[in-house]
Design a protein around this motif. Structure first.
Motif, PDB file in Angstrom:
ATOM      1  N   PHE A 185      -3.384  -7.048  -1.185  1.00  0.00           N
ATOM      2  CA  PHE A 185      -4.429  -6.849  -2.105  1.00  0.00           C
ATOM      3  C   PHE A 185      -4.472  -8.092  -3.133  1.00  0.00           C
ATOM      4  CE2 PHE A 185      -6.681  -3.158  -4.483  1.00  0.00           C
ATOM      5  CZ  PHE A 185      -7.873  -3.969  -4.585  1.00  0.00           C
ATOM      6  N   ARG A 186      -3.319  -8.431  -3.734  1.00  0.00           N
ATOM      7  CA  ARG A 186      -3.133  -9.570  -4.502  1.00  0.00           C
ATOM      8  C   ARG A 186      -3.575 -10.973  -3.771  1.00  0.00           C
ATOM      9  NH1 ARG A 186       2.618 -10.491  -6.689  1.00  0.00           N
ATOM     10  NH2 ARG A 186       1.731 -12.045  -7.810  1.00  0.00           N
TER      11      ARG A 186
ATOM     12  N   PHE B  86      -7.290  -5.717   4.758  1.00  0.00           N
ATOM     13  CA  PHE B  86      -6.380  -5.174   3.769  1.00  0.00           C
ATOM     14  C   PHE B  86      -6.363  -3.620   3.942  1.00  0.00           C
ATOM     15  CE2 PHE B  86      -6.505  -2.786  -0.544  1.00  0.00           C
ATOM     16  CZ  PHE B  86      -5.149  -2.862  -0.493  1.00  0.00           C
ATOM     17  N   VAL B  87      -7.686  -2.793   3.987  1.00  0.00           N
ATOM     18  CA  VAL B  87      -7.542  -1.511   4.384  1.00  0.00           C
ATOM     19  C   VAL B  87      -6.851  -0.860   5.333  1.00  0.00           C
ATOM     20  CG1 VAL B  87      -9.240   0.349   4.583  1.00  0.00           C
ATOM     21  CG2 VAL B  87      -9.785  -1.262   3.035  1.00  0.00           C
ATOM     22  N   GLU B  88      -6.679  -1.813   6.324  1.00  0.00           N
ATOM     23  CA  GLU B  88      -5.963  -1.305   7.474  1.00  0.00           C
ATOM     24  C   GLU B  88      -4.278  -1.470   7.099  1.00  0.00           C
ATOM     25  OE1 GLU B  88      -7.079   0.146  10.366  1.00  0.00           O
ATOM     26  OE2 GLU B  88      -8.824   0.047   9.250  1.00  0.00           O
ATOM     27  N   VAL B  89      -4.080  -2.049   6.437  1.00  0.00           N
ATOM     28  CA  VAL B  89      -2.587  -2.351   5.778  1.00  0.00           C
ATOM     29  C   VAL B  89      -2.287  -1.126   4.886  1.00  0.00           C
ATOM     30  CG1 VAL B  89      -1.024  -3.912   4.284  1.00  0.00           C
ATOM     31  CG2 VAL B  89      -2.380  -5.113   6.010  1.00  0.00           C
ATOM     32  N   LEU B  90      -3.166  -0.922   3.994  1.00  0.00           N
ATOM     33  CA  LEU B  90      -3.077   0.268   3.233  1.00  0.00           C
ATOM     34  C   LEU B  90      -3.192   1.414   3.607  1.00  0.00           C
ATOM     35  CD1 LEU B  90      -3.460   1.415   0.237  1.00  0.00           C
ATOM     36  CD2 LEU B  90      -5.880   1.204   0.622  1.00  0.00           C
ATOM     37  N   LYS B  91      -4.000   1.994   4.546  1.00  0.00           N
ATOM     38  CA  LYS B  91      -4.113   3.153   5.185  1.00  0.00           C
ATOM     39  C   LYS B  91      -2.976   4.136   5.500  1.00  0.00           C
ATOM     40  CE  LYS B  91      -8.608   2.979   7.565  1.00  0.00           C
ATOM     41  NZ  LYS B  91      -9.324   2.997   8.751  1.00  0.00           N
ATOM     42  N   PRO B  92      -1.794   3.361   6.199  1.00  0.00           N
ATOM     43  CA  PRO B  92      -0.672   4.485   6.502  1.00  0.00           C
ATOM     44  C   PRO B  92       0.020   4.753   5.565  1.00  0.00           C
ATOM     45  CG  PRO B  92      -0.766   2.204   7.840  1.00  0.00           C
ATOM     46  CD  PRO B  92      -1.705   2.173   6.882  1.00  0.00           C
ATOM     47  N   HIS B  93      -0.023   4.173   4.187  1.00  0.00           N
ATOM     48  CA  HIS B  93       0.807   4.434   3.084  1.00  0.00           C
ATOM     49  C   HIS B  93      -0.034   5.238   1.941  1.00  0.00           C
ATOM     50  CE1 HIS B  93       3.733   2.075   4.946  1.00  0.00           C
ATOM     51  NE2 HIS B  93       2.736   1.010   5.214  1.00  0.00           N
ATOM     52  N   LEU B  94      -1.539   5.384   2.120  1.00  0.00           N
ATOM     53  CA  LEU B  94      -2.332   5.760   1.041  1.00  0.00           C
ATOM     54  C   LEU B  94      -2.228   7.356   1.018  1.00  0.00           C
ATOM     55  CD1 LEU B  94      -4.089   4.878  -1.129  1.00  0.00           C
ATOM     56  CD2 LEU B  94      -5.968   5.203   0.373  1.00  0.00           C
TER      57      LEU B  94
ATOM     58  N   GLU C 139       7.218  -1.360   1.741  1.00  0.00           N
ATOM     59  CA  GLU C 139       6.009  -1.196   2.400  1.00  0.00           C
ATOM     60  C   GLU C 139       5.077  -0.987   1.358  1.00  0.00           C
ATOM     61  OE1 GLU C 139       7.179   1.571   6.361  1.00  0.00           O
ATOM     62  OE2 GLU C 139       7.120   2.417   4.252  1.00  0.00           O
ATOM     63  N   VAL C 140       5.238  -0.694   0.280  1.00  0.00           N
ATOM     64  CA  VAL C 140       4.304  -0.528  -1.092  1.00  0.00           C
ATOM     65  C   VAL C 140       4.079  -1.941  -1.286  1.00  0.00           C
ATOM     66  CG1 VAL C 140       3.849   0.276  -3.278  1.00  0.00           C
ATOM     67  CG2 VAL C 140       4.755   1.814  -1.607  1.00  0.00           C
ATOM     68  N   GLN C 141       5.091  -2.740  -1.546  1.00  0.00           N
ATOM     69  CA  GLN C 141       5.047  -4.140  -2.106  1.00  0.00           C
ATOM     70  C   GLN C 141       4.267  -4.832  -0.837  1.00  0.00           C
ATOM     71  OE1 GLN C 141       6.298  -5.273  -4.965  1.00  0.00           O
ATOM     72  NE2 GLN C 141       4.695  -6.927  -4.158  1.00  0.00           N
ATOM     73  N   VAL C 142       4.107  -4.545   0.503  1.00  0.00           N
ATOM     74  CA  VAL C 142       3.281  -5.159   1.351  1.00  0.00           C
ATOM     75  C   VAL C 142       1.895  -5.052   1.029  1.00  0.00           C
ATOM     76  CG1 VAL C 142       2.726  -5.244   3.861  1.00  0.00           C
ATOM     77  CG2 VAL C 142       5.193  -5.322   3.094  1.00  0.00           C
ATOM     78  N   VAL C 143       1.561  -3.913   0.613  1.00  0.00           N
ATOM     79  CA  VAL C 143       0.125  -3.197   0.599  1.00  0.00           C
ATOM     80  C   VAL C 143      -0.199  -4.091  -0.885  1.00  0.00           C
ATOM     81  CG1 VAL C 143      -1.318  -1.519  -0.322  1.00  0.00           C
ATOM     82  CG2 VAL C 143       0.239  -1.015   1.447  1.00  0.00           C
ATOM     83  N   VAL C 144       0.524  -4.215  -1.919  1.00  0.00           N
ATOM     84  CA  VAL C 144       0.203  -4.967  -3.070  1.00  0.00           C
ATOM     85  C   VAL C 144       0.039  -6.462  -3.026  1.00  0.00           C
ATOM     86  CG1 VAL C 144       1.104  -5.707  -5.401  1.00  0.00           C
ATOM     87  CG2 VAL C 144       1.539  -3.391  -4.665  1.00  0.00           C
TER      88      VAL C 144
ATOM     89  N   ILE D 241     -14.753 -12.732  -5.596  1.00  0.00           N
ATOM     90  CA  ILE D 241     -14.000 -12.101  -6.609  1.00  0.00           C
ATOM     91  C   ILE D 241     -13.846 -13.217  -7.617  1.00  0.00           C
ATOM     92  CG2 ILE D 241     -11.525 -11.276  -7.019  1.00  0.00           C
ATOM     93  CD1 ILE D 241     -11.419 -10.444  -4.309  1.00  0.00           C
ATOM     94  N   SER D 242     -14.276 -12.878  -8.805  1.00  0.00           N
ATOM     95  CA  SER D 242     -14.047 -13.839 -10.018  1.00  0.00           C
ATOM     96  C   SER D 242     -13.070 -13.643 -11.032  1.00  0.00           C
ATOM     97  CB  SER D 242     -15.370 -13.808 -10.964  1.00  0.00           C
ATOM     98  OG  SER D 242     -15.630 -12.526 -11.655  1.00  0.00           O
ATOM     99  N   GLY D 243     -12.244 -12.426 -10.589  1.00  0.00           N
ATOM    100  CA  GLY D 243     -11.293 -11.958 -11.623  1.00  0.00           C
ATOM    101  C   GLY D 243     -10.166 -11.058 -10.875  1.00  0.00           C
ATOM    102  N   PHE D 244      -9.097 -10.886 -11.062  1.00  0.00           N
ATOM    103  CA  PHE D 244      -8.264 -10.135 -10.353  1.00  0.00           C
ATOM    104  C   PHE D 244      -6.909  -9.781 -11.526  1.00  0.00           C
ATOM    105  CE2 PHE D 244      -4.688  -8.581  -7.772  1.00  0.00           C
ATOM    106  CZ  PHE D 244      -5.026  -7.724  -6.869  1.00  0.00           C
TER     107      PHE D 244
END
Length: 131
Positions: A57-58, A111-119, A49-54, A67-70
């Motif tokens: 974001f990626r 992305f924030v919606e994917v993140l919320k349940p795990h943050l 689940e953490v990998q899905v969030v990562v 976004i010019s750099g990440f």
């Protein structure tokens, strides 16, 4: 002969001054706006689940042209001062207008919606990078 060597010295100094002036006239390196985001995830969130969030974001640089750099990584500091934060993301923008386009962008909101349940914890710091 002294007059000639004095003239040569003056010409050398003038040439050095010209090179210095040319260097000074060059455009200063452009400052970049850095958006640092650090996450700590819930203990109940699995590694998958953490990998899905990562991964979500990626993918944002592919969806948000401002976004010019990440870059990102996970904490590996031996100091033990991460306070539960395990993942760090550095998003770079060329202007505040670019950051303003990023924050409400539909891809960022998704992305924030994917993140919320795990943050569990988040820290965000923005700054203009000085070199």
């Amino acid at each position: 002969m002294r007059l000639l060597s004095g003239l040569g010295l003056c010409l050398a100094v003038a040439a050095i001054m010209q090179l210095s002036a040319t260097g000074a006239e060059k455009e200063a390196p452009k400052k970049l706006l850095r958006h640092v985001v650090m996450f700590g995830f819930k203990e109940t969130s699995s590694a998958a689940e953490v990998q899905v969030v990562v991964d979500a974001f990626r993918n944002l640089p592919n969806e948000i042209p401002e976004i010019s750099g990440f870059e990102f990584g996970t904490n590996n500091s031996p100091e033990g001062l991460n306070d539960g934060l395990t993942h760090c993301f550095l998003v770079t923008f060329e202007s505040e207008a670019d950051r303003e386009a990023y924050l409400p962008h539909p891809a960022h909101k998704a992305f924030v919606e994917v993140l919320k349940p795990h943050l569990e914890k988040v820290v965000v710091i923005d700054y203009w990078a000085d070199k």
